[in-house]
Design an enzyme around this catalytic site. Structure first.
Site, PDB file in Angstrom:
ATOM      1  N   GLN A  17      -3.433 -12.592  -6.724  1.00  0.00           N
ATOM      2  CA  GLN A  17      -4.365 -11.585  -6.236  1.00  0.00           C
ATOM      3  C   GLN A  17      -3.603 -10.112  -6.568  1.00  0.00           C
ATOM      4  OE1 GLN A  17      -5.888  -9.836  -1.956  1.00  0.00           O
ATOM      5  NE2 GLN A  17      -5.283 -11.766  -1.925  1.00  0.00           N
ATOM      6  N   ARG A  38      -2.915 -19.197 -19.053  1.00  0.00           N
ATOM      7  CA  ARG A  38      -2.521 -20.519 -19.689  1.00  0.00           C
ATOM      8  C   ARG A  38      -3.506 -21.671 -19.972  1.00  0.00           C
ATOM      9  NH1 ARG A  38       2.808 -22.843 -17.673  1.00  0.00           N
ATOM     10  NH2 ARG A  38       2.446 -21.393 -15.857  1.00  0.00           N
ATOM     11  N   ASN A  96       2.237  -9.646 -12.990  1.00  0.00           N
ATOM     12  CA  ASN A  96       3.209 -10.050 -11.772  1.00  0.00           C
ATOM     13  C   ASN A  96       3.745 -11.516 -11.722  1.00  0.00           C
ATOM     14  OD1 ASN A  96       0.402 -11.111 -11.269  1.00  0.00           O
ATOM     15  ND2 ASN A  96       0.542 -11.079  -9.172  1.00  0.00           N
ATOM     16  N   PHE A  97       4.482 -11.750 -12.920  1.00  0.00           N
ATOM     17  CA  PHE A  97       5.007 -12.868 -12.620  1.00  0.00           C
ATOM     18  C   PHE A  97       6.503 -12.872 -11.693  1.00  0.00           C
ATOM     19  CE2 PHE A  97       3.047 -13.652 -16.854  1.00  0.00           C
ATOM     20  CZ  PHE A  97       2.073 -14.432 -16.254  1.00  0.00           C
ATOM     21  N   TYR A 139       4.891 -14.070  -1.771  1.00  0.00           N
ATOM     22  CA  TYR A 139       3.435 -13.974  -1.478  1.00  0.00           C
ATOM     23  C   TYR A 139       3.091 -13.232  -0.301  1.00  0.00           C
ATOM     24  CZ  TYR A 139       2.550 -17.998  -4.640  1.00  0.00           C
ATOM     25  OH  TYR A 139       2.153 -18.809  -5.622  1.00  0.00           O
ATOM     26  N   GLU A 140       1.867 -12.741  -0.119  1.00  0.00           N
ATOM     27  CA  GLU A 140       1.226 -11.625   0.658  1.00  0.00           C
ATOM     28  C   GLU A 140       1.905 -11.554   2.218  1.00  0.00           C
ATOM     29  OE1 GLU A 140      -1.664  -9.897   0.931  1.00  0.00           O
ATOM     30  OE2 GLU A 140      -0.542  -9.132   2.796  1.00  0.00           O
ATOM     31  N   ASP A 169      -0.671  -8.028  -1.121  1.00  0.00           N
ATOM     32  CA  ASP A 169      -1.258  -8.175  -2.398  1.00  0.00           C
ATOM     33  C   ASP A 169      -2.310  -7.054  -2.918  1.00  0.00           C
ATOM     34  OD1 ASP A 169      -0.065 -10.661  -2.688  1.00  0.00           O
ATOM     35  OD2 ASP A 169      -1.696 -11.910  -1.919  1.00  0.00           O
ATOM     36  N   GLY A 248      -1.671   6.734  16.273  1.00  0.00           N
ATOM     37  CA  GLY A 248      -1.474   8.361  16.254  1.00  0.00           C
ATOM     38  C   GLY A 248      -1.415   8.926  17.516  1.00  0.00           C
ATOM     39  N   GLY A 249      -1.816  10.072  17.608  1.00  0.00           N
ATOM     40  CA  GLY A 249      -1.648  10.720  19.020  1.00  0.00           C
ATOM     41  C   GLY A 249      -2.898  10.597  19.946  1.00  0.00           C
TER      42      GLY A 249
END
Ligand code: COA
Length: 416
Positions: A17, A38, A96-97, A139-140, A169, A248-249
């Site tokens: 991803q 591949r 991204n190997f 991974y993620e 990802d 946040g505020g």
């Protein structure tokens, strides 16, 4: 229509991803993206989580639109030769190997620069170079844990929680796309390419920036007033999980609406903007709270914020989440219904804006995908189908100067 990245050639040596999300975005904006896969199997997501036997999974089709597919065994000399030719004529190589995989194939940064000094090599890794975890595959959810998101997400009495959003990802892919575009601009000045990398841990951390803010505040004063733990609960020396508190505020919370007993998404997110207290009181039928010193200031409200939310829930009890938002929007109150994926898929506005797009795939037929979240005045990205495995192999080889005989020989060498 001319698109801004027309003429930019990208070798997309990515999978799963993080990398594919990056190159898909660049393809939408006009880059010529050739995905190397591949032979025989291709990107693992083609066959992961399939909903139709034998057909490219949505996991693949939703992350690889507008690309070409070239099957190449880059561990074989014939495949390496093609990749070298591609590197010579391209602008960017994205990968991204796992750490070191490209080097092991013989494509070190030094070798890539020899082949093409203008080349931009863009990489996603789990951790940055030199990090004590740099060798790890990631991974993620691993990234969400390492980037500080999981320890700060969820409820205080439960375990660390990962988000449904792909912070590790796709978010890393988006950061990488910014890096690539910056390097392309840099190359216009210097003529030289460069290596651009984003680690998934860093990309998650970039989005958990406010929690590092909170860590430092906690260390200074010992409490965080916008967290549900304040003022009655205990703080330790680390940023706690804040449930659905506003980061946040502005205090905020997820509130039950009509039907919550049966529908677990019958909720809205309600925000109490400090300066909007008066319209909030009018909207929820509590005008007496406007000037009451017990409620009039954010500080006075702090220790009763959950009582206020509880009251708003009684006001919401006879309104659906959509009805509630339709009332609250008239008072300028920042709020939204908690939308399900089904509701998002059917949302007319998202369809009209091109944020949800229907694509026709030659084998799968029609399916929904998420279109460009970035809108331009002079560019409307056209979201096309993803390629079949090896669909463009011959076309790309011909462009690189291979004749029919050489192409047949390459196919034979790569037969699986
Ligand atoms: N021809 C020949 N070999 C190929 C090839 C091709 N076209 N494409 C890939 N390979 C080889 C690689 O060279 C590598 O070989 P090696 O281990 O002998 O060096 C091998 O396939 C496996 O690659 P790898 O990246 O290790 O895949 P994996 O399935 O084991 O791991 C990840 C997957 C995602 C965990 C890993 O790639 C990773 O950590 N990537 C970086 C972080 C990342 O992007 N993660 C999120 C993905 S959404």
């Amino acid at each position: 229509m001319n698109t801004p990245l027309d003429g930019i050639k990208i070798i997309d040596f990515t999978h799963v991803q993080a990398g594919p999300a990056c190159t898909q975005l660049l393809a939408w904006f006009g880059a010529d993206v050739t995905k190397i896969e591949r032979p025989g199997s291709g990107d693992v997501t083609r066959s992961q989580l399939r909903d139709i036997p034998g057909v490219d999974a949505l996991y693949f089709t939703m992350l690889n639109s507008n690309k070409k597919s070239l099957t190449l065994d880059t561990k074989k000399p014939e495949g390496k030769e093609v990749l070298e030719k591609l590197i010579r004529e391209s602008d960017v190589l994205v990968e991204n190997f796992a750490p070191g995989a490209l080097d092991r194939m013989g494509f070190t940064w030094e070798r890539i620069q020899e082949l093409n000094p203008g080349m931009i090599l863009a990489s996603v890794k789990g951790f940055s170079d030199g990090h004590h975890y740099e060798d790890l595959k990631v991974y993620e959810n691993v990234a969400q844990c390492a980037g500080g998101a999981a320890s700060t997400t969820g409820f205080w009495d439960g375990p660390p929680m990962v988000s449904g959003a792909a912070l590790g990802d796709s978010n890393t892919g988006m950061h990488l796309a910014i890096g690539i575009l910056t390097a392309l601009m840099g190359r216009q000045q210097t003529g030289k390419g460069q290596k651009v990398s984003v680690s998934m841990q860093d990309a998650v951390l970039n989005l958990t920036r406010v929690k590092l803010r909170d860590q430092q505040r906690l260390e200074k004063i010992g409490y965080l007033e916008e967290y549900p733990q304040y003022p009655n609960g205990k703080f330790t020396d680390v940023v706690p999980r804040g449930g659905n508190a506003g980061g946040g505020g502005q205090p905020g919370w997820v509130l039950k609406c009509k039907g919550w007993e049966e529908d677990q998404n019958a909720y809205i997110y309600f925000t109490i903007q400090g300066h909007a207290w008066e319209p909030i009181c009018r909207a929820i039928g509590k005008p007496e709270w406007i000037a009451d010193p017990e409620y009039a200031t954010a500080q006075a409200r702090q220790d009763k914020i959950f009582d206020i939310f509880a009251y708003i829930e009684t006001w919401l009890a006879d309104k659906t989440k959509f009805e509630a938002v339709d009332i609250l929007r008239k008072f300028d109150i920042p709020c939204a219904p908690v939308l399900t994926m089904k509701e998002i898929a059917e949302d007319k506005s998202l369809r009209e804006s091109g944020s949800i797009v229907e694509v026709d795939h030659k084998v799968r037929g029609k399916y929904l995908t998420v279109g460009s979240p970035i809108k331009f005045s002079d560019l409307k990205p056209e979201i096309k189908e993803s390629p079949l495995l090896g669909e463009h192999t011959d076309e790309v080889l011909k462009r690189l100067g291979y004749n029919d005989e050489q192409i047949a020989a390459l196919h034979a060498a790569q037969a699986v």
